[in-house]
Design a protein around this motif. Sequence first.
Motif, PDB file in Angstrom:
ATOM      1  N   GLU A 177     -10.265  62.305  66.348  1.00  0.00           N
ATOM      2  CA  GLU A 177     -10.966  61.073  66.018  1.00  0.00           C
ATOM      3  C   GLU A 177     -11.168  60.988  64.502  1.00  0.00           C
ATOM      4  O   GLU A 177     -11.635  61.930  63.891  1.00  0.00           O
ATOM      5  CB  GLU A 177     -12.326  61.068  66.730  1.00  0.00           C
ATOM      6  N   LYS A 191      -5.737  66.461  61.446  1.00  0.00           N
ATOM      7  CA  LYS A 191      -7.161  66.128  61.403  1.00  0.00           C
ATOM      8  C   LYS A 191      -7.879  66.983  60.348  1.00  0.00           C
ATOM      9  O   LYS A 191      -8.630  66.468  59.511  1.00  0.00           O
ATOM     10  CB  LYS A 191      -7.766  66.344  62.793  1.00  0.00           C
ATOM     11  N   ASN A 219      -9.536  65.505  56.623  1.00  0.00           N
ATOM     12  CA  ASN A 219     -10.905  65.747  56.158  1.00  0.00           C
ATOM     13  C   ASN A 219     -10.918  66.592  54.889  1.00  0.00           C
ATOM     14  O   ASN A 219     -11.728  66.363  53.987  1.00  0.00           O
ATOM     15  CB  ASN A 219     -11.733  66.415  57.257  1.00  0.00           C
ATOM     16  N   LEU A 233     -10.071  64.310  51.930  1.00  0.00           N
ATOM     17  CA  LEU A 233     -11.171  63.404  51.582  1.00  0.00           C
ATOM     18  C   LEU A 233     -12.274  64.171  50.853  1.00  0.00           C
ATOM     19  O   LEU A 233     -12.785  63.728  49.823  1.00  0.00           O
ATOM     20  CB  LEU A 233     -11.731  62.745  52.848  1.00  0.00           C
ATOM     21  N   LEU A 241     -14.251  58.168  45.654  1.00  0.00           N
ATOM     22  CA  LEU A 241     -14.408  58.594  44.256  1.00  0.00           C
ATOM     23  C   LEU A 241     -15.831  58.368  43.780  1.00  0.00           C
ATOM     24  O   LEU A 241     -16.077  58.321  42.582  1.00  0.00           O
ATOM     25  CB  LEU A 241     -13.431  57.817  43.358  1.00  0.00           C
ATOM     26  N   SER A 255     -21.608  61.999  43.728  1.00  0.00           N
ATOM     27  CA  SER A 255     -22.838  62.004  44.530  1.00  0.00           C
ATOM     28  C   SER A 255     -23.532  63.349  44.415  1.00  0.00           C
ATOM     29  O   SER A 255     -23.037  64.281  43.776  1.00  0.00           O
ATOM     30  CB  SER A 255     -22.502  61.726  45.995  1.00  0.00           C
ATOM     31  N   GLY A 284     -22.486  65.869  56.392  1.00  0.00           N
ATOM     32  CA  GLY A 284     -21.855  65.433  57.628  1.00  0.00           C
ATOM     33  C   GLY A 284     -21.335  66.615  58.427  1.00  0.00           C
ATOM     34  O   GLY A 284     -21.178  67.713  57.894  1.00  0.00           O
ATOM     35  N   CYS A 311     -18.480  67.200  59.632  1.00  0.00           N
ATOM     36  CA  CYS A 311     -17.049  67.526  59.635  1.00  0.00           C
ATOM     37  C   CYS A 311     -16.514  68.207  58.378  1.00  0.00           C
ATOM     38  O   CYS A 311     -15.802  69.209  58.471  1.00  0.00           O
ATOM     39  CB  CYS A 311     -16.238  66.270  59.876  1.00  0.00           C
ATOM     40  N   PHE A 328     -27.097  61.984  55.936  1.00  0.00           N
ATOM     41  CA  PHE A 328     -26.012  62.464  55.059  1.00  0.00           C
ATOM     42  C   PHE A 328     -25.241  61.337  54.409  1.00  0.00           C
ATOM     43  O   PHE A 328     -24.492  61.537  53.459  1.00  0.00           O
ATOM     44  CB  PHE A 328     -25.091  63.434  55.808  1.00  0.00           C
TER      45      PHE A 328
HETATM   46  C1  UDX Z   1     -15.571  62.001  57.889  1.00  0.00           C
HETATM   47  C2  UDX Z   1     -14.186  61.331  57.801  1.00  0.00           C
HETATM   48  O1  UDX Z   1     -14.238  60.253  56.863  1.00  0.00           O
HETATM   49  C3  UDX Z   1     -13.758  60.826  59.162  1.00  0.00           C
HETATM   50  O2  UDX Z   1     -12.438  60.310  59.110  1.00  0.00           O
HETATM   51  C4  UDX Z   1     -13.815  61.979  60.157  1.00  0.00           C
HETATM   52  O3  UDX Z   1     -13.485  61.523  61.462  1.00  0.00           O
HETATM   53  C5  UDX Z   1     -15.178  62.624  60.170  1.00  0.00           C
HETATM   54  O4  UDX Z   1     -15.537  63.037  58.846  1.00  0.00           O
HETATM   55  P1  UDX Z   1     -18.073  61.124  58.028  1.00  0.00           P
HETATM   56  O5  UDX Z   1     -18.437  62.548  57.761  1.00  0.00           O
HETATM   57  O6  UDX Z   1     -18.717  60.423  59.152  1.00  0.00           O
HETATM   58  O7  UDX Z   1     -16.496  61.001  58.269  1.00  0.00           O
HETATM   59  O8  UDX Z   1     -18.391  60.253  56.709  1.00  0.00           O
HETATM   60  P2  UDX Z   1     -17.638  60.016  55.311  1.00  0.00           P
HETATM   61  O9  UDX Z   1     -17.733  58.579  55.018  1.00  0.00           O
HETATM   62  O10 UDX Z   1     -16.303  60.613  55.271  1.00  0.00           O
HETATM   63  O11 UDX Z   1     -18.602  60.760  54.276  1.00  0.00           O
HETATM   64  C6  UDX Z   1     -18.739  62.165  54.247  1.00  0.00           C
HETATM   65  C7  UDX Z   1     -19.666  62.575  53.134  1.00  0.00           C
HETATM   66  O12 UDX Z   1     -19.049  62.374  51.854  1.00  0.00           O
HETATM   67  C8  UDX Z   1     -20.980  61.801  53.097  1.00  0.00           C
HETATM   68  O13 UDX Z   1     -22.042  62.670  52.806  1.00  0.00           O
HETATM   69  C9  UDX Z   1     -20.761  60.818  51.976  1.00  0.00           C
HETATM   70  O14 UDX Z   1     -21.960  60.399  51.391  1.00  0.00           O
HETATM   71  C10 UDX Z   1     -19.918  61.644  51.019  1.00  0.00           C
HETATM   72  N1  UDX Z   1     -19.116  60.829  50.088  1.00  0.00           N
HETATM   73  C11 UDX Z   1     -18.138  60.015  50.572  1.00  0.00           C
HETATM   74  C12 UDX Z   1     -19.349  60.907  48.729  1.00  0.00           C
HETATM   75  O15 UDX Z   1     -20.230  61.638  48.276  1.00  0.00           O
HETATM   76  N2  UDX Z   1     -18.580  60.154  47.885  1.00  0.00           N
HETATM   77  C13 UDX Z   1     -17.591  59.326  48.327  1.00  0.00           C
HETATM   78  O16 UDX Z   1     -16.934  58.677  47.500  1.00  0.00           O
HETATM   79  C14 UDX Z   1     -17.374  59.262  49.714  1.00  0.00           C
END
Ligand code: UDX
Length: 463
Positions: free
Chosen positions: A162, A221, A225, A228, A267, A270, A275, A277, A339
């Motif tokens: 997912e 998967k 992650n 990202l 980008l 923070s 989270g 994952c 989070f």
């Molecule tokens: C993530 C993946 O995006 C998703 O595809 C996967 O299924 C599960 O893990 P999630 O953890 O729900 O999703 O949120 P996400 O939007 O990815 O943010 C993760 C963390 O990164 C958050 O704490 C968010 O605040 C932080 N973040 C995100 C930043 O600090 N800066 C950013 O530019 C983006």
Amino acid sequence: MKIKNICCIGAGYVGGPTMSVIANQCPDIVVTVVDLNETRIEHWNHPDVENIPIYEPGLSKIVSEARGRNLFFSTDVDKAIDEADIIFISVNTPTKTYGLGKGKAADLKYIELCARQIARVAKTDKIVVEKSTLPVRTAEAIKNILNNTGNGVKFQILSNPEFLAEGTAIADLLNPDRVLIGGDQSDEGKEAIQALVDVYAKWVPIKNILTTNVWSSELSKLTANAFLAQRVSSINSLSELCEVTGADVNEVAKAIGMDSRIGPKFLNASVGFGGSCFQKDILNLVYIAQSYGLNKVADYWEQVIIMNDHQKNRFANRIVKSLYNTVSGKKITFFGWAFKKDTNDTRESAAISVANDLISEQAEITIYDPKVSAEQIYADLDYLGQRSPEENRKFVKVVNDPYDAIVLSHAIAILTEWDEFKNYDWERIYGGMMKPAFIFDGRNILDSAILTDLGFTYIGIGS
Ligand code: UDX
Ligand code: UDX
């Protein structure tokens, strides 16, 4: 083969929303979500859909439409398994806290229990789908358990990770960038893959449904992650450099994000990513690489976590340093605990780490979050095991009103990027605080010029 009955084991952040959307989009399929946790199921069945256990924009509406029609929440796991053509396993796979791989490997205890339960109950052929994120080759383990302990029925194992992000789960599920389905490349495997493709094809364009072998799917998967999270750690590493050189990380992010090869997403500098994952999946990747002796690969990815931990600690240290090197007995207000915005999920939230550091410095913390309960906040702090529950309650207060939260506070720290924070009456807030009044914007969401004009000392990330 046509799917008529789906069972999903695990009514969490992944299983709940995913199954609600499938039920909503496929009224001809009966979807039953089961969970061992009775209270959680009771909440999913709450007569007022606003009280379901997960807050996600749009979720309550979808549940209200489908629940009782073709969407059911139950604790009768055996019955749901027995009746289903296809069983999604969507239970949690936390990082191991004991034994081999402690602190890195995923704990597959619950996955194995599910596989054994399916093997025991199933009387007809089933497709079993890994929905939880799992280490590569877990499907193989599930297959072994099912084939060796079952009642002679045939199982096909699919991996269907997912990719939804919390806070935008419903939009992500309705319009996914892609749906990934990995399966065995035999004829039976391909048939199972097709059966699941047909479910998603009810609302996802076929070109966005990708089929692969099981291991590619499992690894994709973790890789998605990791990539990202790596972007967030990369920009966060540069935020520290910006702070000492006078560059502004927001400007740098914008400038590089306009390069179409880089792109603007993920980008935002923070206080650190959280989270359920990112950290877990990277640790998993690190563990897999190490277990194959690929130490350079493991070190490369581990650095993403090291940088994230550094960013969280650095934020707390900056608060202490700015408040004249002591926060002992000073009131510090947290805006946000989740989070990220638009979720009540607090797993691995940066706020937990920052609070822990500041409590160690004897700060008195008052927390306001629009969606997170006091109970959850205390549970997060107690879980750290750093101090007694009584001490946590002595140092941390949780309030329901942001304007109450700031009274006589020395500093406000923004930990979550909730939209409502931008629209507060900041003049009123300034009036209620101790002076000089500090704002530490861990999400760079507030307007520094306006706040500075009001009299605040504004300190953002990376500027
Ligand atoms: C993530 C993946 O995006 C998703 O595809 C996967 O299924 C599960 O893990 P999630 O953890 O729900 O999703 O949120 P996400 O939007 O990815 O943010 C993760 C963390 O990164 C958050 O704490 C968010 O605040 C932080 N973040 C995100 C930043 O600090 N800066 C950013 O530019 C983006
Ligand atoms: C999370 C991650 O988001 C996902 O990517 C990861 O692979 C698994 O953990 P999530 O849905 O957020 O998934 O987990 P959680 O909210 O903890 O829900 C899991 C549910 O499974 C819980 O409600 C738990 O009670 C239930 N469960 C667990 C069972 O029903 N049976 C079990 O044996 C174990």
